[in-house]
Design an enzyme around this catalytic site. Structure first.
Site, short mmCIF file in Angstrom:
data_model
loop_
_atom_site.label_atom_id
_atom_site.label_comp_id
_atom_site.label_asym_id
_atom_site.label_seq_id
_atom_site.Cartn_x
_atom_site.Cartn_y
_atom_site.Cartn_z
N THR A 190 20.20 -29.02 22.76
CA THR A 190 19.07 -28.79 22.22
C THR A 190 17.98 -29.23 22.97
O THR A 190 17.49 -30.15 23.10
CB THR A 190 18.97 -29.43 20.60
OG1 THR A 190 20.44 -29.24 19.74
CG2 THR A 190 18.10 -29.41 19.94
N LYS A 206 17.44 -22.32 15.90
CA LYS A 206 18.03 -24.05 15.62
C LYS A 206 16.71 -25.28 15.32
O LYS A 206 17.60 -25.65 14.01
CB LYS A 206 18.66 -25.29 17.07
CG LYS A 206 18.81 -26.12 17.20
CD LYS A 206 20.26 -26.88 16.21
CE LYS A 206 20.84 -27.78 16.57
NZ LYS A 206 21.76 -28.20 16.48
N LYS A 238 15.41 -36.19 16.40
CA LYS A 238 14.82 -35.61 17.62
C LYS A 238 14.44 -34.38 17.92
O LYS A 238 13.71 -33.76 17.97
CB LYS A 238 15.75 -36.08 18.93
CG LYS A 238 15.79 -35.24 19.87
CD LYS A 238 17.37 -34.42 21.13
CE LYS A 238 17.45 -33.14 21.76
NZ LYS A 238 18.38 -33.46 22.07
P1 NAD Z 1 25.48 -37.22 24.82
O1 NAD Z 1 24.31 -38.65 25.35
O2 NAD Z 1 26.46 -37.95 24.38
O3 NAD Z 1 25.96 -36.69 26.46
C1 NAD Z 1 24.60 -36.56 27.28
C2 NAD Z 1 25.53 -36.44 28.02
O4 NAD Z 1 24.64 -36.12 29.56
C3 NAD Z 1 25.38 -37.67 28.96
O5 NAD Z 1 26.74 -37.86 29.23
C4 NAD Z 1 25.25 -38.33 30.25
O6 NAD Z 1 25.81 -39.17 31.21
C5 NAD Z 1 24.98 -36.57 31.06
N1 NAD Z 1 23.39 -37.13 31.87
C6 NAD Z 1 22.81 -37.44 31.65
N2 NAD Z 1 22.26 -36.77 32.42
C7 NAD Z 1 22.61 -36.61 33.13
C8 NAD Z 1 22.46 -35.70 34.45
N3 NAD Z 1 21.25 -35.46 35.36
N4 NAD Z 1 22.98 -34.72 35.07
C9 NAD Z 1 24.46 -34.88 34.57
N5 NAD Z 1 25.11 -35.56 33.67
C10 NAD Z 1 23.97 -36.18 33.05
O7 NAD Z 1 24.76 -36.31 24.21
P2 NAD Z 1 25.36 -35.23 23.57
O8 NAD Z 1 25.95 -35.95 21.77
O9 NAD Z 1 27.07 -34.97 23.89
O10 NAD Z 1 24.55 -34.57 22.43
C11 NAD Z 1 24.70 -33.51 23.97
C12 NAD Z 1 23.40 -32.34 23.37
O11 NAD Z 1 23.74 -31.70 22.30
C13 NAD Z 1 22.26 -33.12 22.80
O12 NAD Z 1 20.72 -32.20 23.47
C14 NAD Z 1 22.10 -32.80 21.21
O13 NAD Z 1 20.46 -33.05 20.82
C15 NAD Z 1 22.81 -31.88 21.07
N6 NAD Z 1 24.00 -31.70 19.85
C16 NAD Z 1 24.54 -33.06 19.72
C17 NAD Z 1 25.10 -32.72 18.57
C18 NAD Z 1 26.21 -34.02 18.13
O14 NAD Z 1 26.45 -34.15 16.36
N7 NAD Z 1 25.96 -34.97 19.29
C19 NAD Z 1 25.02 -32.02 17.61
C20 NAD Z 1 24.55 -30.73 18.38
C21 NAD Z 1 23.75 -30.71 19.14
#
Ligand code: NAD
Length: 290
Positions: A87, A162, A237
């Site tokens: 997102t 979204k 966010k």
């Molecule tokens: P998260 O923080 O668990 O995962 C993100 C991952 O990206 C981490 O493991 C981090 O180490 C990795 N990362 C960061 N910088 C990086 C880089 N330069 N190279 C490689 N890896 C890198 O977050 P999440 O909950 O998995 O969410 C991911 C996305 O999905 C976000 O944009 C969030 O807004 C969206 N989202 C999350 C949810 C939810 O319920 N968690 C629901 C809908 C959407």
């Protein structure tokens, strides 16, 4: 298909695992998180992206998406598709889409709803922006990771859908919680409040499917001491993204602005961080009119 998967966090890891389980060859990279079962570990993002048909990103924000894109676009094979499921800002998605187009690559922005449970169960909903050819390439992958993919138009429109959806969600959750708190003070039983509103014109997903009052309505995070679910900081966010988009597009969104301000207070100055976004109800319970 040969797939690169960058960002193996709470959402990315189960999504990548489901693709591998379905028989796709998945190479994964994350700065910190481990690779899930079935996914082979790449040493860098560029290595994960090299020679793949589709590269999927699931990253925290638009700035990180742009920096990862700068690293992987030059090594992606011609005609490959970058499928960003994070997102991020509408503008960030459109900027990466333009870079992809200039390099002969396809791009889709495909943010999801459904949370960690949907990612693990392969029941996410994808809101997708990008061209028809890229959408056709990614459709079999959407079928594995999710239950529905809605093609919303050109690049950026998935993110637009979204943040508009989640702006409605944030506003209706606040409205539902403040109405419950008012009903309490007026001596109205919560079950009676639910029974009326859930079948009257005040109904919404927040009331009917995710009721913020414990013990009332279907099972929800309220019944689990407001453990997320969907954490308040993630709602904040998305509300901030909708406000940035409203400013850029010169749209008047007073309720969205109020919701963003209230979740900012809840997360940053109160006890909202790490609690479900429906924990607005106990917040209101403790407060008076002024
Ligand atoms: P998260 O923080 O668990 O995962 C993100 C991952 O990206 C981490 O493991 C981090 O180490 C990795 N990362 C960061 N910088 C990086 C880089 N330069 N190279 C490689 N890896 C890198 O977050 P999440 O909950 O998995 O969410 C991911 C996305 O999905 C976000 O944009 C969030 O807004 C969206 N989202 C999350 C949810 C939810 O319920 N968690 C629901 C809908 C959407």
């Amino acid at each position: 298909m040969k797939i690169g998967f960058i960002g193996l966090g709470n959402m990315g890891a189960p999504m990548a695992a489901n693709l591998a389980k379905a028989g796709h060859e998945v190479s994964g990279f994350d700065l910190a998180a481990p690779c899930p079962d079935g996914v082979s570990k790449a040493a860098t993002a560029a290595e994960a992206a090299t020679g793949q048909d589709v590269v999927i990103t699931m990253l925290p924000n638009g700035a990180i998406l742009k920096s990862v894109a700068a690293e992987i676009l030059p090594v992606m094979q011609s005609g490959a598709v970058l499928l960003d499921c994070s997102t991020v800002e509408v503008d960030a998605a459109r900027a990466v889409a333009a870079d992809c187009a200039a390099m002969g690559l396809g791009f889709l922005d495909a943010p999801v709803s459904g949370g960690v449970g949907g990612a693990a169960g392969g029941t996410l909903t994808f809101m997708v922006g990008g061209d028809d050819a890229a959408f056709a390439t990614a459709t079999p992958l959407f079928d594995i990771m999710g239950q529905k993919a809605v093609h919303c138009g050109p690049a950026g429109n998935g993110q637009a859908a979204k943040i508009c959806n989640n702006m409605i969600l944030g506003v209706t959750m606040i409205a539902t919680c403040e109405a419950f708190a008012l009903a309490d003070k007026l001596g109205l039983d919560r079950q009676a409040m639910f029974d009326v509103v859930s079948t009257s014109s005040g109904y919404s997903w927040s009331m009917n499917a995710y009721c913020p009052a414990p013990g009332v309505g279907p099972s929800s995070p309220a019944d689990n001491n407001y453990q997320p679910g969907f954490a308040s900081e993630l709602m904040l966010k998305d509300l901030r993204l909708s406000q940035a988009a409203a400013e850029a597009a010169d749209a008047d969104t007073p309720m969205g602005a109020a919701a963003a301000a209230l979740y900012a207070t809840f997360v940053e100055d109160e006890d909202g961080k790490g609690r479900d976004f429906s924990a607005m109800l106990p917040r209101f319970e403790k407060r008076g009119h002024s």
